[in-house]
Scaffold this active site. Structure first.
Site, mmCIF file in Angstrom:
data_model
loop_
_atom_site.group_PDB
_atom_site.id
_atom_site.type_symbol
_atom_site.label_atom_id
_atom_site.label_comp_id
_atom_site.label_asym_id
_atom_site.label_seq_id
_atom_site.Cartn_x
_atom_site.Cartn_y
_atom_site.Cartn_z
ATOM 1 N N LYS A 53 26.138 2.451 40.683
ATOM 2 C CA LYS A 53 25.678 3.474 41.641
ATOM 3 C C LYS A 53 24.662 4.102 41.059
ATOM 4 O O LYS A 53 24.054 3.804 39.928
ATOM 5 C CB LYS A 53 26.847 4.538 41.520
ATOM 6 N N MET B 18 3.747 18.480 34.534
ATOM 7 C CA MET B 18 4.447 17.432 35.579
ATOM 8 C C MET B 18 3.993 16.220 35.174
ATOM 9 O O MET B 18 5.197 15.074 35.478
ATOM 10 C CB MET B 18 3.809 17.860 37.013
ATOM 11 N N TYR C 215 1.079 25.131 29.318
ATOM 12 C CA TYR C 215 1.196 26.259 30.127
ATOM 13 C C TYR C 215 2.234 27.201 29.470
ATOM 14 O O TYR C 215 3.182 26.756 28.677
ATOM 15 C CB TYR C 215 2.099 25.767 31.296
ATOM 16 N N ARG D 268 38.601 15.424 41.672
ATOM 17 C CA ARG D 268 37.267 15.176 42.469
ATOM 18 C C ARG D 268 37.607 14.778 44.024
ATOM 19 O O ARG D 268 37.738 15.475 44.973
ATOM 20 C CB ARG D 268 36.491 14.150 41.562
#
Ligand SMILES: *Cc1c(COP(=O)(O)O)cnc(C)c1O
Length: 373
Positions: free
Chosen positions: A34, A304, A256, A128
């Site tokens: 998966k 990024m 940043y 779940r």
């Protein structure tokens, strides 16, 4: 030349599968691929390991479809929700589905005109998906749904990777009681409850074990890594290079928000990997990478597409190799997550290189594949 890439060693995956299978050869291995095989590439991995496993499991219909379209022949089970519309396509593609709710099962049955193979999901405490143990009457009603063939029954553990196995054993007990209670109602071909942790810890003897993380060579938890009941070999390496090196003076801020200010003269290297590559911004001022065998800490915020690291004590040049996640458990712990999340976060912008016999046999590079070189 590739700057950033993930190397995936198929031989190591196969060796891990064999080690896991050796725990109990009577148990079939279901390879859990998966989430694009935990970020490493479901189609190439499934193709290469198909003859070493009995089954594949995925989370979504679309994942199963892409395996079928790429030529995977072994049974594929979707562990999660499939819409009644997509169930029709599952039938055509011989994809098996999980059944866990009576009204959804009825709708699926109504939508079909042929019989589909299903696995009954039992909720033994994970809360779940799955029928609960007091819902035997609902489960028995499934016998009236003529287009559903209940081929298997399964459940899922919540804490099999933890030291205390009490809850795991309770879950197993609930599961086996449900199977006993349904004796005579159904004829299950495949009974399965184990994930990697369950199979390694309990060495159980169900028909099949659903193996994900350990196949890729990682332990399900720090606890299991310390116990080392089995010796696994991580199958992937995430690499980049140094793109820039400079000295900065005391008082110089980095990245940043100026969250890092040098308190002395420092040497800083830039690396062209950022949060868009799946290197979480949470690694700002925390993460460490390996350069020439030494650890270099991220300074300032993760951008990024780039990060800066402290290489004051390392002799580095542009082009030097950088290894991410040399200890993926340590790095995951720093930002309160688990290796599973770091792996699945790796963005498809990073090319995947598949290695067999120490040679690259396949490359998955969606930005590069339409060009000549
Ligand atoms: C993801 C998953 C697995 C595999 O778990 P690992 O810890 O990676 O072995 C098995 N079964 C189900 C239902 C899952 O969702």
């Amino acid at each position: 030349m590739l700057t950033n890439y993930i190397e995936i060693d198929i031989d190591k995956i196969i060796a891990n599968i064999e080690k896991i299978h050796n725990i109990n050869k009577d148990v079939d291995i279901c390879a859990v691929v998966k989430a694009n095989a935990y970020g490493l590439g479901a189609v190439p991995i499934a193709k290469h390991i198909e003859k070493y496993v009995s089954y594949f499991a995925v989370a979504r219909f679309e994942e199963a479809r892409s395996l079928r379209y790429s030529g995977v022949k072994k049974p594929i089970l979707v562990l999660g929700y499939v819409s009644p519309q997509d169930v029709k396509k599952c039938l055509d593609l011989e994809i098996e589905i999980s059944i866990y709710d009576l009204s959804l099962a009825k709708e699926i049955n109504r939508n079909l005109d042929e019989i589909i193979n299903c696995h009954l999901a039992i909720d033994t405490g994970h809360s779940r998906i799955g029928f609960r143990s007091h819902e035997l009457d609902k489960i028995r009603e499934l016998k009236n749904l003529k287009n559903l063939h209940i081929k298997g029954i399964f459940s899922h553990f919540s804490t099999a990777d933890e030291e205390d196995l009490t809850f795991t054993k309770d879950q197993e007990k609930i599961f086996s009681n449900v199977i006993t209670d349904l004796y005579g109602d159904f004829d299950f071909d495949l009974v399965h409850i184990d994930n990697s942790a369950g199979f390694i810890r309990l060495r159980s003897n169900y028909d099949m074990a659903r193996i994900g993380i350990c196949m890729y060579g990682l332990y399900p938890s720090d606890y299991m890594r310390e116990r080392k009941d089995i010796d696994l070999d991580p199958c992937f390496k995430f690499k980049s290079i140094v793109s820039h090196v400079k000295e900065i003076d005391e008082g110089t801020s980095v990245s940043y928000g100026r969250s890092f200010v040098a308190d002395k003269k420092m040497k800083i290297a830039t690396i062209p990997v950022g949060y868009a590559d799946g290197y979480f911004r949470a690694f700002s001022n925390l993460g460490e990478v390996l350069i020439k065998g030494s650890h270099a800490r991220v300074v300032g915020r993760v951008c990024m597409d780039q990060i800066m690291v402290d290489v004051s004590n390392i002799d580095v040049n542009i082009g030097d190799e950088v290894i991410f996640y040399d200890d993926i458990y340590r790095e995951a712990n720093k930002i309160a997550t688990i290796p599973y999340e770091l792996m699945t976060a790796l963005d498809m912008r990073i090319p995947r290189l598949y290695i067999k016999n120490n040679k690259v046999v396949e490359v998955d590079d969606y930005l590069g594949e339409i060009y000549e070189d």
